[in-house]
Scaffold this motif. Structure first.
Motif, short mmCIF file in Angstrom:
data_model
loop_
_atom_site.label_atom_id
_atom_site.label_comp_id
_atom_site.label_asym_id
_atom_site.label_seq_id
_atom_site.Cartn_x
_atom_site.Cartn_y
_atom_site.Cartn_z
N GLY A 74 0.81 -1.21 0.00
CA GLY A 74 0.00 0.00 0.00
C GLY A 74 0.84 1.26 0.00
O GLY A 74 0.48 2.26 -0.64
N SER A 75 1.98 1.23 0.69
CA SER A 75 2.84 2.42 0.74
C SER A 75 3.35 2.79 -0.65
O SER A 75 3.51 3.98 -0.95
CB SER A 75 4.02 2.19 1.69
N GLN B 42 -7.78 6.45 -5.15
CA GLN B 42 -8.95 5.89 -5.85
C GLN B 42 -8.88 6.09 -7.35
O GLN B 42 -9.48 5.32 -8.11
CB GLN B 42 -10.23 6.48 -5.29
N LYS B 43 -8.15 7.08 -7.82
CA LYS B 43 -8.03 7.33 -9.26
C LYS B 43 -7.15 6.29 -9.95
O LYS B 43 -7.10 6.23 -11.17
CB LYS B 43 -7.47 8.73 -9.53
N LEU B 44 -6.44 5.47 -9.17
CA LEU B 44 -5.62 4.40 -9.72
C LEU B 44 -6.46 3.16 -10.04
O LEU B 44 -5.97 2.21 -10.63
CB LEU B 44 -4.50 4.01 -8.75
N GLN C 275 -9.05 6.24 2.02
CA GLN C 275 -7.83 5.83 1.32
C GLN C 275 -7.43 4.40 1.66
O GLN C 275 -7.02 3.63 0.79
CB GLN C 275 -6.68 6.78 1.64
N HIS C 276 -7.57 4.02 2.92
CA HIS C 276 -7.20 2.68 3.34
C HIS C 276 -8.03 1.62 2.59
O HIS C 276 -7.50 0.59 2.17
CB HIS C 276 -7.38 2.53 4.86
N ASP C 277 -9.32 1.87 2.42
CA ASP C 277 -10.19 0.94 1.70
C ASP C 277 -9.81 0.85 0.22
O ASP C 277 -9.81 -0.24 -0.36
CB ASP C 277 -11.65 1.34 1.84
N TRP C 278 -9.48 1.99 -0.40
CA TRP C 278 -9.05 1.97 -1.80
C TRP C 278 -7.75 1.18 -1.94
O TRP C 278 -7.58 0.43 -2.91
CB TRP C 278 -8.88 3.39 -2.35
N LEU D 277 -6.81 -2.26 -4.27
CA LEU D 277 -5.64 -2.48 -5.13
C LEU D 277 -4.83 -3.70 -4.69
O LEU D 277 -4.33 -4.45 -5.52
CB LEU D 277 -4.73 -1.25 -5.13
N GLU D 278 -4.71 -3.89 -3.40
CA GLU D 278 -3.95 -5.02 -2.90
C GLU D 278 -4.69 -6.34 -3.14
O GLU D 278 -4.08 -7.34 -3.49
CB GLU D 278 -3.66 -4.84 -1.41
#
Length: 131
Positions: A48-49, A63-65, A86-89, A93-94
């Motif tokens: 995530g980092s 979220q735009k990714l 942000q954490h949920d987005w 991705l993960e």
């Protein structure tokens, strides 16, 4: 860059080999004269980092990714607008890296969002003129 190690003579490419644009981006980036370090997000877990750093470098929210039109995203969240932090987005991705909206190339401190293969070709052309 912070967590992501980059060099001026190397291109780091974050892409999915499961998407047409990912395959095309990989082919274009591989044709560069620079060393290529390709990270296929469908096969390699990206922390995530790194996604936060990439989003920041592109001047985007995380979220735009994410491609909200991707079938896996729609299956999980539907077509409605959703409000996540942000954490949920990052978890999306993960957990579902195939939803990455576009490949990202990094060289030195430059980040390039590759929406079409010509995005990277333009970068190669302008980089050749500079260097």
């Amino acid at each position: 860059m912070g967590m992501i190690a980059t060099k001026e003579n190397e291109i780091k490419l974050y892409y999915s080999s499961e998407t047409p644009i990912g395959k095309q981006a990989y082919a274009y980036v591989s044709s560069s004269k620079k060393k290529v370090s390709a990270i296929d997000v469908s096969k390699t877990k990206v922390p995530g980092s790194h996604w936060v750093e990439i989003a920041h470098g592109l001047n985007l929210e995380v979220q735009k990714l994410i491609n909200r039109n991707h079938p896996d995203f729609i299956k999980q969240y539907g077509n409605k607008t959703i409000d996540l932090d942000q954490h949920d987005w990052l978890r999306i991705l993960e957990s579902h890296p195939e939803t990455l909206a576009f490949p990202i190339a990094i060289t030195g401190t430059k980040l390039i969002a590759i929406h079409t293969p010509s995005d990277f070709v333009k970068y190669i052309d302008s980089d050749a003129k500079i260097g």
